[in-house]
Design an enzyme around this catalytic site. Sequence first.
Site, PDB file in Angstrom:
ATOM      1  N   GLY A 220       1.033  -1.508   0.071  1.00 19.70           N
ATOM      2  CA  GLY A 220       0.192  -0.069  -0.177  1.00 19.70           C
ATOM      3  C   GLY A 220       0.890   1.117   0.209  1.00 19.70           C
ATOM      4  N   CYS A 221       0.116   2.035  -0.111  1.00 16.45           N
ATOM      5  CA  CYS A 221       0.702   3.423  -0.493  1.00 16.45           C
ATOM      6  C   CYS A 221       1.729   4.691   0.615  1.00 16.45           C
ATOM      7  CB  CYS A 221      -0.170   4.454  -0.954  1.00 16.45           C
ATOM      8  SG  CYS A 221      -1.646   4.575  -0.684  1.00 16.45           S
TER       9      CYS A 221
END
Lengths: 346, 346, 346, 346
Positions: free
Chosen positions: B149-150
Site C-alpha cells: 500500500g502507499c
Amino acid sequence: MIKAGIIGATGYTGVELVRILSRHPEVRLESLTSQSYVGQSFEGVFPSSNNFANMLLEPQDAGALADRCDVIFTALPHGVSMEVVEEVTQKGKKVIDLGADYRFDRVDVYEEWYKLEHKTPELTRQSIYGLPEIHRDKIRTAQLVGNPGCFPTSIILGLAPLLKSGLIDSTTIISDSKSGVSGGGRGLNQAFHYAECNENFKAYNIGMHRHTPEIEQELSKLAGSDVTVSFTPHLVPMTRGILSTTYASLKKSHSVEDLLELYSDFYKDEYFVRIHQKGQYPQTKWVYGSNFCDIGIAVDPRTNRIIVVSAIDNLVKGASGQAVQNMNIVFGLPEKTGLDFAPVFP
Amino acid sequence: MIKAGIIGATGYTGVELVRILSRHPEVRLESLTSQSYVGQSFEGVFPSSNNFANMLLEPQDAGALADRCDVIFTALPHGVSMEVVEEVTQKGKKVIDLGADYRFDRVDVYEEWYKLEHKTPELTRQSIYGLPEIHRDKIRTAQLVGNPGCFPTSIILGLAPLLKSGLIDSTTIISDSKSGVSGGGRGLNQAFHYAECNENFKAYNIGMHRHTPEIEQELSKLAGSDVTVSFTPHLVPMTRGILSTTYASLKKSHSVEDLLELYSDFYKDEYFVRIHQKGQYPQTKWVYGSNFCDIGIAVDPRTNRIIVVSAIDNLVKGASGQAVQNMNIVFGLPEKTGLDFAPVFP
Amino acid sequence: MIKAGIIGATGYTGVELVRILSRHPEVRLESLTSQSYVGQSFEGVFPSSNNFANMLLEPQDAGALADRCDVIFTALPHGVSMEVVEEVTQKGKKVIDLGADYRFDRVDVYEEWYKLEHKTPELTRQSIYGLPEIHRDKIRTAQLVGNPGCFPTSIILGLAPLLKSGLIDSTTIISDSKSGVSGGGRGLNQAFHYAECNENFKAYNIGMHRHTPEIEQELSKLAGSDVTVSFTPHLVPMTRGILSTTYASLKKSHSVEDLLELYSDFYKDEYFVRIHQKGQYPQTKWVYGSNFCDIGIAVDPRTNRIIVVSAIDNLVKGASGQAVQNMNIVFGLPEKTGLDFAPVFP
Amino acid sequence: MIKAGIIGATGYTGVELVRILSRHPEVRLESLTSQSYVGQSFEGVFPSSNNFANMLLEPQDAGALADRCDVIFTALPHGVSMEVVEEVTQKGKKVIDLGADYRFDRVDVYEEWYKLEHKTPELTRQSIYGLPEIHRDKIRTAQLVGNPGCFPTSIILGLAPLLKSGLIDSTTIISDSKSGVSGGGRGLNQAFHYAECNENFKAYNIGMHRHTPEIEQELSKLAGSDVTVSFTPHLVPMTRGILSTTYASLKKSHSVEDLLELYSDFYKDEYFVRIHQKGQYPQTKWVYGSNFCDIGIAVDPRTNRIIVVSAIDNLVKGASGQAVQNMNIVFGLPEKTGLDFAPVFP
C-alpha cells in the site's frame, strides 16, 4: 556525446533542462551556471534532482564555458542573453537561447516592445526562430536558435494550417490564452505569491504582452501578409500548462471534419503535435510534463468562426523541451531523442 | 521482451502502469483490460497517452490473458483480485497484485480489517510482500507479489533502520500521514469531488484505516516483536504525493548526525531511497512522478523523540512504479530499468 | 462607536481586520497605517475592499494614532510591536497586539525562542494572553492583549478539557499541525512562491517552531504542571486553514462518548467552539472565513491514545477574528458582535 | 419577517442561500427541502453551517411549503423546477427560481437548447429575468423571477453600457469565460473529480453551452436588435469565481478614459457593480464570497477592439446572492439587506 552547458540553470527553465538533459542518451551535462548559487551543489538547491545532477554551480563565464561545451543553452532574462550569446557564438559553438533576444527578425520591433537597445543586431539576422514544426530546415544549419516563447508556441502551432491554407480572415484573430504560474518564473513577485494566485484567476497585460509581436511575426510569415492579433494572457492557479483559445472568422463555411483533415494532414509527420478528434478539446493535464502540443478545433456555424484550442506544458514544449528538440535537429539526432516521455496523468 | 498485461487498466494505478511500461525497454504491453470501457481505445479514454498506448481495452478474461502474457499486473479493488489472481497463477504466470488481497501473512488479519472472507488463503501463503528494499531476495523467486500500500511504503521505509537497530521504543510509534487525492482512486465519491477537496484539509478513518495492519505486520517483522501503531491518514488538496510524519521515542539519546549515518548506511545500496542531509526534510514535490522515497529525520532533544519525514509519489513508489520495480526483480532485470526518470519540478 | 486604528494594515491579518471591522456595528475604522503604501488608498491596494474601506494609508505614528483612537490593533512582525505598543499604552488606550511580543509570561522564554532582547519587559507582565475561552475574565480588564498565535489557538482549545480534567499523561503530547500558506504572511519568500507550494506538502521547523513555547506555557497552566510537547508544523497547498492532529495517552481508558461529553460540557457556553459528534472530524473548509474552532475526537483503544482534531481559519480565529473577539470583551460588548458570519462553503 | 423556503437546499446554490438567509435581518428560514437527505439535519449534512441552520430537511412538497412561506427559492435542475414553481405560484406566493426554466422570453428557444418540452409556457410569459441592474423595475412587481445564469450575469453586466450606447459592432462579440468548479454543481461527475480538475485547465461545450441563448436574449434587448455571440466556457482549477473576457470591435475609436466614464455613469447607482480604474482588471479573488460584479476594460488601439473583463463569485452574484437581491427588490427592502458582506481576501 554532446557536451552541453546551461547558463542560468537555477530558474525554472534551467531546472527543466537539467531534468531532460540528465537522461538524454546523447548528451553529457558539462556545466551548470548560476548567479545566486555559485559554488553550491545543484542537487542541494533542487533536491528533486538528487541522483540526476551531481554538479556544482559555476559562475557565468560564457567564454570559458564555450571552450568546454558543444552547445550552450542560455536561460536568462531578456537583455541579459545578448552579450553572453555573442561571446559563445564567437567561439564557434552552438547556442539555444531560451530568452526573447533572438526571436525577432526586426530589431526595431524587439526594441519597441522590450524597451531596450539591442546590442547585437547583426547576430539577430543569423538567428533562427526555433519552432521545429515550421522552421525545421533552417534550424538544421543554425548556429544560434531563438527558442520561441511559451504563448507563441501554442498559438502559432494552432493557427499554422489555417493561415497557410488561407481559410481565415486574418484580421479577425483573437487569442485568449491562459498560463500556469510557473510561466512567471522563479523570481519573487507579489503576483506569484501563493495566497494571491491560489483560488484566483485574472487577466494581465491586456493588449500589451511582449509575446504579441512574436506571434504576429510568425503568423504574418505563415499568412504571407501582415497579421495583427488581439492577445490576452491570463493566470491560472496551477503550476504548469498553457491553453490558448483562438478565434477567427472563416472566409467560407467549412465542416469541422474538413478542417480536422487539414490539420491532420498539415501535421502528419509531426510526432509532437497531436490533433484531437471532433468534439474533443485538449486539456493542459494531457500534456503535463511532456513535449506535446495538443490541438482541437470547433466550428461555430452560427457565427462562422473557427475556435482553435491548443495546449502545451509551458516548461517543456513551451521552453526547455522545445530547446532540446532544437538541439536534436541542430546536431542531426532523431528529433524525439531524450524527449519521448509520456505526460503525467493525473 | 516481457509480454505484460494489465487487468484494471483504467483506474489511476492502471493508467500509471501504462505510462511506465509503454517506455520500458524490456516490456511489450500485450493487453489492457477494463470493465467500463471494453472495446474503446485506451488513448481515446485517456488522451494524455496518445502516441503511447494505441490499444483497445479488452474484457477481463484472466485465463486468456495469462496465455498471452508473461506477467499480469492486477490493479483491482480488494476482494476482486483474489479469483483473478488465482486463475493467472494456475497458468504458471507471474502476478504483481496492486490491491490488498495478497499483502498479508495472516488471512485472519486480512479478513478482520477488510470484512471479507479470503477465497484463496493457500495462495496468500506463497505471495511475497513486494517492498524491494526489505524483501528483495524473496521477491526474486516469487510467482505472486503483493504490492504494498502507499501509506505503508512510506512508513515502513521510514522506520526500518530504527526498528532493525532497536533504537526506538516500539510502543511509542505514531504515524501522521498525508496523501494527495489520487490515492482515493478514480471512482466517483463526494469526498473527492473537486469543490469539497480543494482549499480543504481533513483527517479520516482515524485509528481504523485498513493500511494499519499492513504497517504493523511489516514493522513487527523488522522489530522482531509485535508492534502496534497509531496511524492517522489525512487528505491534502493536491493530486499526487504522500508525506508521513512518524514519531517515536528513542531508547537512549542520539544525535541527528549518528542517526543519519545509520539511515545512509542502511540504504547505501538503494537507488530509490534518498536520505536528506541534516535540517532538510523531504517535500512531496521532490518525488513527483518518480519512484523515489525521500527521507529526512529530526531529533527533538527536549522530548527525546525522533521525527521521521518520508515522502513518495503515491502512484509511483506507492503503487505502479514499485510494481514495475518488483517485476524487474522477478525477471532478473536491473532494478532501475524503465524507472530511472527524474521527478517533475516544479 | 469605538474608534479603532490598525497599525500594519497591509499584511494579511491587517486586511482581515479591515474586512471584519468595516462591518462591525460598534466600530468606526479611524486609521489604517502602512510602511510600504503610505499615501495610497487602501481600496486601491486591495481592490477586494472597494466599498468597504475608503481610506488613505497613513504613516505609522503610534502616538498620534493613539490620540485619535480608543483601541489600536498592532499587526506587526515580532520585535517591531514592542515600542509601538508601549507608546500607545502610555496614552492610556487599549491595544490588541497580533504579534508574539506580548504573549509570554516569562521574558526569558520569549528571548530564548525569538533571539531578541525584549525592550518592554514590565509591559509583558500586564499583558493578558487573549484566548477568550480560557482567559475571558482577565481579558475584560486588560489594557493590553497579546493575541494568540494561530497554531497555539487550535492546539490549546483542543487540549484544554483533557488537561483541566487530568485525563491524559501530559508527557505524551504530540501535535502534528498543518497550515494554509497565508499563515506565512504577505512578505515575499521562495517558500511561498506559488509554483513551489502548489501540489506540494512539507514539514518545516521541526521541533524548533516559535509557537512551541507559547503552546507549552498555556498547556502548563491548564495542567497545573510543566508540559513539554512535540510540535511539527506543515505547509498545506491551500490559502486558509489550520488543522491540528494532537495525540496523547489516556491515563485510563475512556469511551469516545464520555470524552465528547467532557468536551461538550467544557465548551457549553462557548459560541465559537463547535464540538463534532462521534466519528465526525472537522475539516478546515468547515470554518473557512469564520471565527469558529471546530473540534472532533477519536480514541484508539488499541493504543489507548486520544486523537484530537481541531480546525480554525488561521486568519480569523487564528488571528484577526480572535482579536476582534478580544476587543469585544475588553469593551464589554457581546462577544459575537461583528463576528457572527457563517463559514464560506464550498 | 419574511418566511422563506428553499426547495433543493442541499446543492451548492441551496447551501449558499442558507449561508446568506440565515443572517438576513428580515428573513426567517422556514423550511429546507431535499431529495437525498430527507429527515436529516441540515447541519449534520453540512457541518460548516453549525449554529446557523438547526433545521431538519423536509421532503419536497411544494404546495405545503407554499402555505407556510412568503417566498420560495427553487434551486433545482432545469426541467424539474417547472411543475414545482407552478404549484407555488398558484398559491399566490413569490418564487425566485435559480434554474433555467423561467429565464427565457421565448419557449421555443428554451426547448431547442434544453431539449425539453416546457410544461408551463404561460407562466414563462409572466416571469421576469432577474438581473436587477437591468430589469429592476419589472422585478419589483414580479411574482416569479427567473434568476440569471452565472456566465450570463458576468457577460451581460460587462456589455450593457456598450450595447445601450451603440458603440460596438454587435456582430463581433466573443466571450471567453472561465469558471471555478463549483459551477458544475454538487453532483458527482468524472469531470469534477478532484484529480482530473486539479492542475488542469480546459474548454468545454464550445459553441454549444446552454447559457448562449440566455446571453443573446438579453444582449439583443439591450442592443435593440438581434445579437449572436461566440461563447466559450472553460473550467478553472478553483472552487469559486467566474471571469469573462469579452471582445468586441468599436465602431469608432474611443479612449479607455471615455469608455470608463461611460461605465461609471451607467452603473453610478449600482452598489454591486464596481468599475476598476484604467489599467486595473478584476480578479476573481476580489469578489470571493461576495455579491459584487467587478468590471475592468481595455482598448487595443491596434485592432480597435474593446476588451471587457468582468468577475463575479458564481455562487453569489452568479446565483444565490443575486437571488436574495431579487427577493429584496420584490419585497421592497433595501437592495443590500443581508448582502453587504466583504469579499474574503486572500
